[in-house]
Design a protein around this motif. Structure first.
Motif, PDB file in Angstrom:
ATOM      1  N   GLY A  14      -0.499  19.453   2.476  1.00 16.89           N
ATOM      2  CA  GLY A  14      -0.062  18.834   1.246  1.00 16.89           C
ATOM      3  C   GLY A  14      -0.259  17.303   1.520  1.00 16.89           C
ATOM      4  N   ALA A  15       1.320  16.857   2.088  1.00 19.94           N
ATOM      5  CA  ALA A  15       1.535  15.384   2.403  1.00 19.94           C
ATOM      6  C   ALA A  15       0.400  15.227   3.181  1.00 19.94           C
ATOM      7  N   ILE A  16      -0.330  15.783   3.966  1.00 22.26           N
ATOM      8  CA  ILE A  16      -0.853  14.903   5.096  1.00 22.26           C
ATOM      9  C   ILE A  16      -2.221  14.686   4.320  1.00 22.26           C
ATOM     10  N   ALA A  17      -2.725  15.240   3.099  1.00 24.66           N
ATOM     11  CA  ALA A  17      -4.024  15.338   2.790  1.00 24.66           C
ATOM     12  C   ALA A  17      -4.034  14.867   1.512  1.00 24.66           C
ATOM     13  N   GLY A  18      -2.905  14.496   0.926  1.00 26.10           N
ATOM     14  CA  GLY A  18      -2.266  13.266   0.318  1.00 26.10           C
ATOM     15  C   GLY A  18      -2.488  12.050   0.403  1.00 26.10           C
ATOM     16  N   GLY A  26       0.678  15.579  -3.150  1.00 24.31           N
ATOM     17  CA  GLY A  26      -0.482  16.446  -2.587  1.00 24.31           C
ATOM     18  C   GLY A  26       0.506  18.090  -2.650  1.00 24.31           C
ATOM     19  N   ALA A  27       1.898  17.738  -1.591  1.00 22.62           N
ATOM     20  CA  ALA A  27       2.980  18.603  -1.385  1.00 22.62           C
ATOM     21  C   ALA A  27       2.701  19.315  -2.270  1.00 22.62           C
ATOM     22  N   LEU A  33       1.453  19.889  -5.257  1.00 26.17           N
ATOM     23  CA  LEU A  33       0.576  20.868  -5.224  1.00 26.17           C
ATOM     24  C   LEU A  33      -0.061  21.379  -4.022  1.00 26.17           C
ATOM     25  N   ILE A  34      -0.048  21.527  -3.301  1.00 27.01           N
ATOM     26  CA  ILE A  34      -0.676  22.559  -2.131  1.00 27.01           C
ATOM     27  C   ILE A  34       0.571  23.540  -2.292  1.00 27.01           C
ATOM     28  N   GLY A  35       2.033  23.212  -2.017  1.00 29.33           N
ATOM     29  CA  GLY A  35       2.950  23.921  -1.917  1.00 29.33           C
ATOM     30  C   GLY A  35       3.427  24.576  -2.669  1.00 29.33           C
ATOM     31  N   ALA A  36       3.165  24.392  -3.948  1.00 26.14           N
ATOM     32  CA  ALA A  36       2.840  25.317  -5.138  1.00 26.14           C
ATOM     33  C   ALA A  36       1.899  26.651  -4.970  1.00 26.14           C
ATOM     34  N   ILE A  37       0.891  27.164  -4.100  1.00 24.37           N
ATOM     35  CA  ILE A  37      -0.062  28.652  -4.131  1.00 24.37           C
ATOM     36  C   ILE A  37       1.455  29.208  -3.470  1.00 24.37           C
ATOM     37  N   PRO A  38       1.783  30.270  -3.939  1.00 24.71           N
ATOM     38  CA  PRO A  38       2.326  31.406  -4.243  1.00 24.71           C
ATOM     39  C   PRO A  38       1.837  32.573  -2.368  1.00 24.71           C
ATOM     40  N   VAL A  39       3.316  32.204  -1.560  1.00 22.76           N
ATOM     41  CA  VAL A  39       3.040  33.236  -0.720  1.00 22.76           C
ATOM     42  C   VAL A  39       4.109  33.483   0.029  1.00 22.76           C
ATOM     43  N   ALA A  40       4.171  34.120   1.071  1.00 21.05           N
ATOM     44  CA  ALA A  40       5.078  35.162   1.320  1.00 21.05           C
ATOM     45  C   ALA A  40       6.389  34.666   1.765  1.00 21.05           C
ATOM     46  N   THR A  41       6.117  33.866   2.737  1.00 21.35           N
ATOM     47  CA  THR A  41       7.540  33.420   3.928  1.00 21.35           C
ATOM     48  C   THR A  41       7.532  32.083   3.718  1.00 21.35           C
ATOM     49  N   ARG A  42       8.716  31.641   4.083  1.00 18.41           N
ATOM     50  CA  ARG A  42       8.956  29.931   4.069  1.00 18.41           C
ATOM     51  C   ARG A  42       7.921  29.596   5.082  1.00 18.41           C
ATOM     52  N   PHE A  43       8.471  29.938   6.015  1.00 17.70           N
ATOM     53  CA  PHE A  43       7.383  29.048   7.086  1.00 17.70           C
ATOM     54  C   PHE A  43       6.165  28.637   6.628  1.00 17.70           C
ATOM     55  N   ASP A  68       0.832  -1.270   0.356  1.00 11.24           N
ATOM     56  CA  ASP A  68       0.033   0.385   0.173  1.00 11.24           C
ATOM     57  C   ASP A  68       0.829   1.475   0.247  1.00 11.24           C
ATOM     58  N   LEU A  69       2.679   1.216   0.368  1.00  5.90           N
ATOM     59  CA  LEU A  69       2.818   1.984   0.376  1.00  5.90           C
ATOM     60  C   LEU A  69       3.553   2.588  -0.923  1.00  5.90           C
ATOM     61  N   THR A  70       2.785   1.494  -1.962  1.00  8.34           N
ATOM     62  CA  THR A  70       3.190   2.258  -3.175  1.00  8.34           C
ATOM     63  C   THR A  70       2.104   3.625  -4.037  1.00  8.34           C
ATOM     64  N   LEU A  71       0.741   3.688  -3.480  1.00  5.90           N
ATOM     65  CA  LEU A  71       0.157   4.266  -3.083  1.00  5.90           C
ATOM     66  C   LEU A  71       0.254   5.605  -2.357  1.00  5.90           C
ATOM     67  N   PHE A  72       0.514   4.833  -0.880  1.00  6.18           N
ATOM     68  CA  PHE A  72       0.764   6.738   0.122  1.00  6.18           C
ATOM     69  C   PHE A  72       1.735   7.183  -0.254  1.00  6.18           C
ATOM     70  N   LEU A  73       2.875   6.805  -0.702  1.00  3.76           N
ATOM     71  CA  LEU A  73       3.684   7.567  -0.801  1.00  3.76           C
ATOM     72  C   LEU A  73       3.953   8.966  -2.297  1.00  3.76           C
ATOM     73  N   PRO A  74       3.601   8.691  -3.338  1.00  4.75           N
ATOM     74  CA  PRO A  74       3.686   9.172  -4.583  1.00  4.75           C
ATOM     75  C   PRO A  74       2.032  10.176  -4.311  1.00  4.75           C
ATOM     76  N   MET A  75       1.033  10.081  -3.337  1.00  2.00           N
ATOM     77  CA  MET A  75      -0.306  10.663  -3.489  1.00  2.00           C
ATOM     78  C   MET A  75       0.871  11.937  -2.148  1.00  2.00           C
TER      79      MET A  75
END
Length: 60
Positions: free
Chosen positions: A41-45, A19-20, A22-32, A8-15
């Motif tokens: 995003g990783a948790i949601a995936g 998620g990381a 796609l969600i991490g690509a949102i432009p924001v001002a700070t690194r945090f 099942d890890l073959t599905l968990f890791l890519p998802m």
């Protein structure tokens, strides 16, 4: 009850990575904020992968 196997890890890791990315690509001002969005995003995936893994046996 959750029935998970090692393959099942073959599905968990890519998802989680998708998620990381796609969600991490949102432009924001700070690194945090960017790192926080990637973590969310990783948790949601991973949760979406868990939902898919648990729903597939009921659909078949």
């Amino acid at each position: 009850m959750v029935h998970l196997n090692w393959y099942d890890l073959t599905l968990f890791l890519p998802m989680a990575m998708a998620g990381a990315i796609l969600i991490g690509a949102i432009p924001v001002a700070t690194r945090f904020t960017r790192l926080s969005l990637r973590a969310v995003g990783a948790i949601a995936g991973a949760l979406l992968a868990l939902l898919v893994v648990e729903a597939l046996p009921t659909l078949i």
